[in-house]
Design a protein around this motif. Structure first.
Motif, mmCIF file in Angstrom:
data_model
loop_
_atom_site.group_PDB
_atom_site.id
_atom_site.type_symbol
_atom_site.label_atom_id
_atom_site.label_comp_id
_atom_site.label_asym_id
_atom_site.label_seq_id
_atom_site.Cartn_x
_atom_site.Cartn_y
_atom_site.Cartn_z
ATOM 1 N N ALA A 43 0.840 -1.210 0.000
ATOM 2 C CA ALA A 43 0.000 0.000 0.000
ATOM 3 C C ALA A 43 0.869 1.252 0.000
ATOM 4 O O ALA A 43 0.594 2.224 -0.719
ATOM 5 N N LEU B 79 -2.971 6.521 5.136
ATOM 6 C CA LEU B 79 -2.959 5.153 5.640
ATOM 7 C C LEU B 79 -3.673 5.066 6.992
ATOM 8 O O LEU B 79 -4.340 4.069 7.287
ATOM 9 N N ARG C 69 0.658 -1.467 5.969
ATOM 10 C CA ARG C 69 1.234 -0.641 4.906
ATOM 11 C C ARG C 69 2.318 -1.359 4.112
ATOM 12 O O ARG C 69 2.531 -1.059 2.943
ATOM 13 N N ILE D 73 -0.369 -5.906 -1.711
ATOM 14 C CA ILE D 73 -1.795 -5.687 -1.963
ATOM 15 C C ILE D 73 -2.503 -6.991 -2.330
ATOM 16 O O ILE D 73 -3.690 -7.165 -2.041
ATOM 17 N N VAL E 130 -7.590 1.029 0.060
ATOM 18 C CA VAL E 130 -6.360 1.550 -0.523
ATOM 19 C C VAL E 130 -6.683 2.313 -1.814
ATOM 20 O O VAL E 130 -6.005 3.285 -2.166
#
Length: 251
Positions: free
Chosen positions: A99, A125, A134, A138, A149
């Protein structure tokens, strides 16, 4: 007040597949006016013309007739895209990125200085509650996390206008609630949010005004409370009446 979004007699026609010269009207003489700071719900069944309208606003599709403006500028003219954030219904991001890496990639596209990008990434975030994930790829994210996101990337440039196409599509109740909370926060910050949705509960909760279209044509527009009073029915019943759906129990 000058509108952030305005369409005047907007009409979009497509040539129907395998039908010679026959044309399909996707949007029929649509008139909308959305002012700064509003959260506006754009409702309608599948195929009603919602995404086509958004694509015209974003410059992806040309109108057949009529006009569409953002910030008072015709969408066919150069527009400060820096002021716009967009979340499509079907998102695809590079699954091999985290992310944090994804947001940094979009920050570079917008030309944000490194210090500004670092600050925005940190803020976003936390806003979408992905700060603890983070550095996860993904591809390991749930549908709800991927949608959040997506919201973060739509906000990386701190836009004045957000255009969201079905932001709660496919999410479970918790995921929908989190997206609704984010939209509420954006509303509190004075952002203008224009979004389509099938989730009428979310719409009633966060929207200042709504419009319902069917087969490309605007049927009703106004504040939810005013529409409920005028039609003597809740938003769901108004929506069903407009699209012509009659529950069997009412038959």
């Amino acid at each position: 007040m000058e509108p952030i979004i305005e369409t005047r007699n907007l009409r979009v026609e497509f040539r129907a597949q395998n039908s010679g010269s026959e044309k399909k009207v996707a949007v029929k003489d649509l008139n909308l006016r959305i002012c700064g700071g509003e959260v506006f719900g754009f409702l309608g069944p599948n195929g009603a013309g919602k995404t086509t309208t958004m694509n015209v606003l974003l410059g992806f599709v040309n109108a057949t007739r009529g006009s569409a403006c953002l910030f008072g500028v015709d969408v066919r003219e150069p527009i400060a895209r820096q002021r716009i954030g967009y979340l499509p219904e079907l998102t695809y991001y590079y699954k091999f990125l985290t992310a944090e890496e994804l947001l940094r990639f979009y920050a570079r596209i917008f030309g944000l200085p490194r210090a500004v990008a670092d600050q925005r990434i940190e803020q976003l975030l936390k806003l979408v509650e992905l700060d603890t994930a983070r550095r996860r790829l993904i591809k390991t994210y749930s549908k709800g996390m991927q949608q959040r996101v997506g919201l973060a990337q739509a906000l990386i440039n701190n836009p004045d206008l957000l255009i969201l196409d079905e932001p709660t599509s496919g999410l479970d109740p918790l995921g929908r609630m989190k997206v609704r909370e984010i939209i509420q926060r954006l509303k509190n910050e004075g952002k203008t949010v224009f979004f389509s949705s099938h989730e009428l509960g979310e719409v009633e909760t966060v929207c200042d005004r709504v419009a319902i279209i069917n087969q490309g044509e605007l049927k009703v527009e106004g504040r939810v409370a005013d529409l409920v009073k005028e039609h003597q029915a809740n938003l769901e019943r108004i929506f069903l009446n407009i699209i012509g759906y009659q529950p069997e129990s009412d038959a």
